[in-house]
Structure formats: C-alpha cells, structure tokens
Design a protein around this motif. Structure first.
Motif, short mmCIF file in Angstrom:
data_model
loop_
_atom_site.label_atom_id
_atom_site.label_comp_id
_atom_site.label_asym_id
_atom_site.label_seq_id
_atom_site.Cartn_x
_atom_site.Cartn_y
_atom_site.Cartn_z
N THR A 134 1.87 0.42 13.22
CA THR A 134 2.37 1.05 12.00
C THR A 134 2.73 -0.05 11.00
OG1 THR A 134 3.97 2.63 11.08
CG2 THR A 134 4.81 1.08 12.71
N GLY A 135 2.81 0.34 9.74
CA GLY A 135 3.20 -0.62 8.71
C GLY A 135 2.40 -0.41 7.44
N THR A 136 2.81 -1.11 6.37
CA THR A 136 2.17 -1.00 5.07
C THR A 136 1.97 -2.39 4.50
OG1 THR A 136 3.29 1.13 4.66
CG2 THR A 136 2.34 0.00 2.76
N VAL A 137 0.78 -2.63 3.95
CA VAL A 137 0.47 -3.87 3.25
C VAL A 137 0.21 -3.53 1.79
CG1 VAL A 137 -1.10 -5.84 3.04
CG2 VAL A 137 -0.56 -4.91 5.31
N ILE A 138 0.99 -4.12 0.90
CA ILE A 138 0.81 -3.90 -0.53
C ILE A 138 0.33 -5.19 -1.17
CG2 ILE A 138 1.99 -3.43 -2.72
CD1 ILE A 138 3.80 -1.50 -1.23
N ILE A 139 -0.69 -5.07 -1.99
CA ILE A 139 -1.22 -6.19 -2.76
C ILE A 139 -1.02 -5.87 -4.23
CG2 ILE A 139 -3.32 -7.44 -3.40
CD1 ILE A 139 -4.36 -6.79 -0.55
N VAL A 140 -0.29 -6.72 -4.93
CA VAL A 140 -0.10 -6.53 -6.36
C VAL A 140 -1.26 -7.18 -7.10
CG1 VAL A 140 1.40 -6.92 -8.35
CG2 VAL A 140 2.41 -6.44 -6.10
N GLY A 141 -2.12 -6.35 -7.67
CA GLY A 141 -3.27 -6.83 -8.41
C GLY A 141 -2.95 -6.89 -9.90
N SER A 142 -3.95 -6.58 -10.71
CA SER A 142 -3.75 -6.63 -12.16
C SER A 142 -4.85 -5.84 -12.86
CB SER A 142 -3.76 -8.07 -12.64
OG SER A 142 -3.74 -8.12 -14.06
N ARG A 143 -4.48 -5.21 -13.96
CA ARG A 143 -5.50 -4.55 -14.77
C ARG A 143 -6.44 -5.57 -15.40
NH1 ARG A 143 -3.55 -3.10 -20.84
NH2 ARG A 143 -2.08 -4.83 -21.12
N SER A 144 -6.07 -6.85 -15.38
CA SER A 144 -6.95 -7.89 -15.92
C SER A 144 -8.27 -7.95 -15.17
CB SER A 144 -6.27 -9.26 -15.86
OG SER A 144 -5.15 -9.30 -16.71
N ALA A 145 -8.29 -7.45 -13.95
CA ALA A 145 -9.55 -7.40 -13.22
C ALA A 145 -10.48 -6.34 -13.79
CB ALA A 145 -9.29 -7.12 -11.74
N PHE A 146 -9.95 -5.42 -14.57
CA PHE A 146 -10.74 -4.37 -15.20
C PHE A 146 -10.92 -4.59 -16.70
CE2 PHE A 146 -8.65 -2.53 -11.50
CZ PHE A 146 -9.70 -1.92 -10.84
N ARG A 147 -9.94 -5.25 -17.32
CA ARG A 147 -10.00 -5.51 -18.77
C ARG A 147 -10.00 -7.02 -18.97
NH1 ARG A 147 -6.12 -6.03 -23.11
NH2 ARG A 147 -6.98 -5.26 -25.06
N ASN A 148 -11.18 -7.59 -18.95
CA ASN A 148 -11.28 -9.05 -18.92
C ASN A 148 -12.37 -9.60 -19.83
OD1 ASN A 148 -13.58 -8.28 -17.53
ND2 ASN A 148 -12.73 -8.80 -15.53
N GLU A 149 -12.86 -8.79 -20.74
CA GLU A 149 -13.99 -9.24 -21.56
C GLU A 149 -13.52 -9.91 -22.85
OE1 GLU A 149 -16.30 -5.69 -21.88
OE2 GLU A 149 -17.15 -5.91 -19.88
N PHE A 150 -12.68 -10.93 -22.66
CA PHE A 150 -12.25 -11.76 -23.79
C PHE A 150 -11.89 -13.14 -23.26
CE2 PHE A 150 -8.77 -9.11 -22.34
CZ PHE A 150 -7.73 -9.99 -22.16
N THR A 151 -11.94 -14.13 -24.11
CA THR A 151 -11.76 -15.52 -23.69
C THR A 151 -10.34 -15.77 -23.18
OG1 THR A 151 -13.38 -16.25 -25.31
CG2 THR A 151 -11.87 -17.92 -24.46
N GLY A 152 -10.24 -16.49 -22.08
CA GLY A 152 -8.94 -16.97 -21.62
C GLY A 152 -8.46 -16.45 -20.29
N LYS A 175 -6.98 0.50 9.27
CA LYS A 175 -6.75 1.95 9.46
C LYS A 175 -6.70 2.35 10.94
CE LYS A 175 -8.24 6.46 7.74
NZ LYS A 175 -9.22 7.17 6.87
N PRO A 176 -7.56 1.80 11.81
CA PRO A 176 -7.48 2.18 13.23
C PRO A 176 -6.15 1.84 13.90
CG PRO A 176 -9.58 1.11 12.77
CD PRO A 176 -8.71 0.91 11.56
N PHE A 177 -5.39 0.93 13.29
CA PHE A 177 -4.11 0.52 13.87
C PHE A 177 -2.93 1.24 13.23
CE2 PHE A 177 -6.80 -3.45 13.68
CZ PHE A 177 -7.36 -3.27 14.94
N GLY A 178 -3.20 2.22 12.38
CA GLY A 178 -2.12 2.96 11.73
C GLY A 178 -1.44 2.19 10.61
N ILE A 179 -2.10 1.15 10.10
CA ILE A 179 -1.52 0.32 9.04
C ILE A 179 -2.15 0.70 7.71
CG2 ILE A 179 -1.16 -2.04 8.21
CD1 ILE A 179 -1.51 -2.95 11.16
N ARG A 180 -1.32 0.99 6.72
CA ARG A 180 -1.80 1.41 5.40
C ARG A 180 -1.89 0.20 4.47
NH1 ARG A 180 2.83 5.85 4.16
NH2 ARG A 180 3.99 3.88 4.04
N VAL A 181 -2.86 0.26 3.56
CA VAL A 181 -3.01 -0.78 2.53
C VAL A 181 -3.00 -0.08 1.18
CG1 VAL A 181 -4.51 -2.57 1.57
CG2 VAL A 181 -4.32 -2.30 4.06
N MET A 182 -2.28 -0.68 0.22
CA MET A 182 -2.27 -0.15 -1.14
C MET A 182 -2.37 -1.29 -2.13
SD MET A 182 0.32 2.57 -2.95
CE MET A 182 1.81 1.56 -2.86
#
Length: 299
Positions: A134-152, A175-182
C-alpha cells in the motif's frame, strides 16, 4: 475520516512543499518534511504549538545526493513513526535561458534534481511500500511540459516532461502492489519562482532580444499577485490522497471515477493542457492520412 497519513515531502521548506506540510498537519496527519537546509523550517516550526510540532519531523535531504545517502535519510524517517504512507516528490529547480546557450550540460544539471532526484527518492521508499502492499507516490510536475513553445523554458519543461512520462509508467509498474501514483500539475500558485536568465558561457547575438524579453517577463512575474492560493491547491492534494473534502464524492465506490493519474491544479493549468490536447488532436486529424498506410502489407 480515515486514519492519519504519514507524508514524506521533499522541498518542504518553501512554496507548495511548505503549503502541503501546513495543510497535512492541520488535518491531523504526520509529516517528514525534508530540505537541503533544515534551518529554513525554523520560522514555521516556531509558530506551532507543542502538540502540532510533535507531528512534524524535519530531515536534511539533498535529492541530488547518491542513492545510498538518500536511502539512509529515508531509514531515519521510517524510524520516527514506523511507516511512510505517501511520498511527495516536490523538490525542483528552475533554469531559464535559450536551449542552445544552456546546452546539454545545463540541461543535465537540471535533470539531476528534477528527474533523477525524483527517481532516487521514490526508489529509496519503494521497498517499504511494496512490503506493505500500500502507499501513494506523488510527483509534482508542471504545466510547462504542456505550454512550452516559447524561448527560455526548454530545460525546465523537458525535465518535467521526463518525470510525467516516468510517473505514467511507474503507475503501471506499481499497481500490482497496491501502490498509487499521481502526477500533480500545478499552474501558477502564489509568489512564483523568479530566477534571472543564466548568463550564457557562449552567448549568441541572435538571442539578445529573446534574452531581454525573458528578463522582463521574470521581473514582471515577481510582482504577479494573481494565480492560485498554494494552501487551497495543496488542500486538494490532501483531499485526493485521503478521499475527503472535494474528492470524497468521486472517491466513493460506485462513483465511476478511478484514482486520478493526473491532477491538474488551477484554471490556467486546465486551460493550457486542454489547448495542448486540442492542438495535438487537430494536427493528428489533419495529417493522419500522411502517416497512415505504412505497414509492410500496404501496397
């Protein structure tokens, strides 16, 4: 209301990490709050009463350290309350500049924190979670991975796109181990990170105008008072993990909703991700005939 959750949060001394720490303990949970410099927790801890303070334990953790060092810190954390229920991979860096000038060296520096750090922290805790099934793994991503068509933003967006993809595959593996990822994808929340463009080692005059525009944009962001409230945003994360509050109805058996692999936070994030998906759909429809009919049996 369910039993208290034990959280391990990286990058917990500032920003969304600190907001999540505050919300979790306000709701009766226990937090292993980690950061490279634990003295940065002092002002926050000084505001807590003794009972609440007892539910926060700080850990000195550099996510770029070797895996063996991270494992040692995780074992220290496990010894405090005997378990970890939810890992939150929040620690991250921002590097701004034209990708040609930053180069592979600069991009890999960012990847060491934003990508490899997530993998190593997660792997240090996974044996414990797999044993408990059991357990939960959370990864904090970013909308920059979707909105990135500008310099920098190439290096930052690429690092976040990498952890997004990692999280999707990790979800299937665990998933087979009952561990959730978000994968949590925040828009703009509170006071944004503001880092001036890194002076390039080998500047190209062709990027002078773009570099000036990036500097002006970051300066304007320092005074940006719009966007989401970090405490409200992290309250939603706690809701989803615990199946309470705004998420309670959707998490009920028979609701027809599954555990969310993706959690988009903020109207700006929802808008930008929808726009990217619509754009990809339009390109797919317009060009699908060009990319079809390529199998060996097609004549």
């Amino acid at each position: 209301m369910g039993p208290p959750t034990v959280w391990l949060i990286t990058g917990a001394s500032t920003g969304l990490g600190l907001a999540l720490t505050k919300r979790a303990i306000e709701r009766g949970d226990f937090v292993l709050a980690s950061a490279r410099d634990t003295t940065r927790f002092d002002p926050f801890l000084a505001e807590l009463d003794s009972q609440t303070r007892a539910r926060v334990h700080t850990l000195k953790l550099d996510v770029t350290a070797p895996l063996a060092d991270i494992q040692h810190v995780v074992q220290e954390g496990l010894a405090v309350w005997g378990r970890i229920d939810c890992i939150v991979n929040n620690a991250g860096l921002l590097l701004v500049g034209a990708s040609e000038e930053i180069g592979a060296e600069g991009m890999m520096q960012l990847m060491q924190t934003n990508f490899a750090g997530v993998i190593n922290v997660t792997n240090a805790v996974l044996p414990h979670l797999r044993q408990r099934r059991t357990g939960t793994v959370i990864i904090v991503g970013s909308r920059s991975a979707f909105r990135n068509e500008f310099t920098g933003v190439a290096s930052y967006a690429a690092s976040k796109a990498a952890v997004h993809s990692y999280g999707e595959t990790l979800s299937a593996e665990l998933k087979p181990f009952g561990i959730r990822v978000m994968i949590v994808v925040p828009g703009t929340f509170g006071q944004p990170m503001s880092i001036p463009p890194v002076p390039p080692k080998n500047p190209h005059a062709d990027y002078d105008a773009a570099r000036k525009a990036m500097a002006a944009f970051l300066e304007a962001m320092k005074h940006n008072k719009t966007g989401g409230d970090p405490l409200k945003g992290m309250d939603v994360v706690v809701d989803v993990v615990k199946g309470e509050g705004k998420a309670e109805k959707l998490m009920q058996p028979g609701s027809g909703c599954e555990w969310p692999l993706w959690l988009l936070l903020g109207e700006d994030c929802i808008r930008d991700v929808k726009a990217r998906l619509e754009n990809m759909g339009n390109v797919l429809e317009a060009w699908k005939e060009v990319g079809s009919g390529l199998s060996r049996s097609d004549t």
